[in-house]
Design a protein around this motif. Sequence first.
Motif, short mmCIF file in Angstrom:
data_model
loop_
_atom_site.label_atom_id
_atom_site.label_comp_id
_atom_site.label_asym_id
_atom_site.label_seq_id
_atom_site.Cartn_x
_atom_site.Cartn_y
_atom_site.Cartn_z
N ASP A 101 0.86 -1.18 0.00
CA ASP A 101 0.00 0.00 0.00
C ASP A 101 0.90 1.23 0.00
N VAL A 102 1.09 1.80 -1.18
CA VAL A 102 2.00 2.92 -1.32
C VAL A 102 1.49 4.16 -0.58
N PHE A 103 0.18 4.33 -0.46
CA PHE A 103 -0.35 5.52 0.18
C PHE A 103 -0.19 5.50 1.69
N SER A 104 -0.16 4.32 2.29
CA SER A 104 0.11 4.24 3.73
C SER A 104 1.58 3.91 3.99
N GLY A 105 2.34 3.60 2.92
CA GLY A 105 3.75 3.28 3.08
C GLY A 105 3.99 1.93 3.71
N THR A 106 3.11 0.98 3.45
CA THR A 106 3.19 -0.34 4.08
C THR A 106 3.49 -1.42 3.06
N LEU A 107 4.45 -2.26 3.38
CA LEU A 107 4.82 -3.40 2.55
C LEU A 107 4.89 -4.62 3.45
N LEU A 108 4.14 -5.65 3.11
CA LEU A 108 4.14 -6.90 3.87
C LEU A 108 4.59 -8.04 2.97
#
Length: 107
Positions: free
Chosen positions: A25-32
């Motif tokens: 999720d680029v808008f929240s800056g989250t990578l799992l």
Amino acid sequence: GIPINALLWRASLDIASVLPIEDIDVFSGTLLTDWYSLPSKPSEQIKLAIFVLDKELRSDAIRVIVYVQSRQENIWKDAGIDTDLATKLEELILTRAREIRSTLVTQ
């Protein structure tokens, strides 16, 4: 534009690319990432959660959590988090982001 630092985001993708990506999720800056067993430790698996927290390229703008599971009698059980590996990955991401920035400046 995206609400996070693009260099840290790209560096995070570069570093995490060796693992299977589960969610981005680029808008929240989250990578799992998904669970992954290192070849050197087949009875252990890790999962990364990477957070880009700011628009600035700073050390406190990146956070990594490394979840660990170990196999016990063919069942994966939670074994906590690996803070040492998380710190090393944060340093790698910061170094990679600086490398990307320097190549952009010299072009």
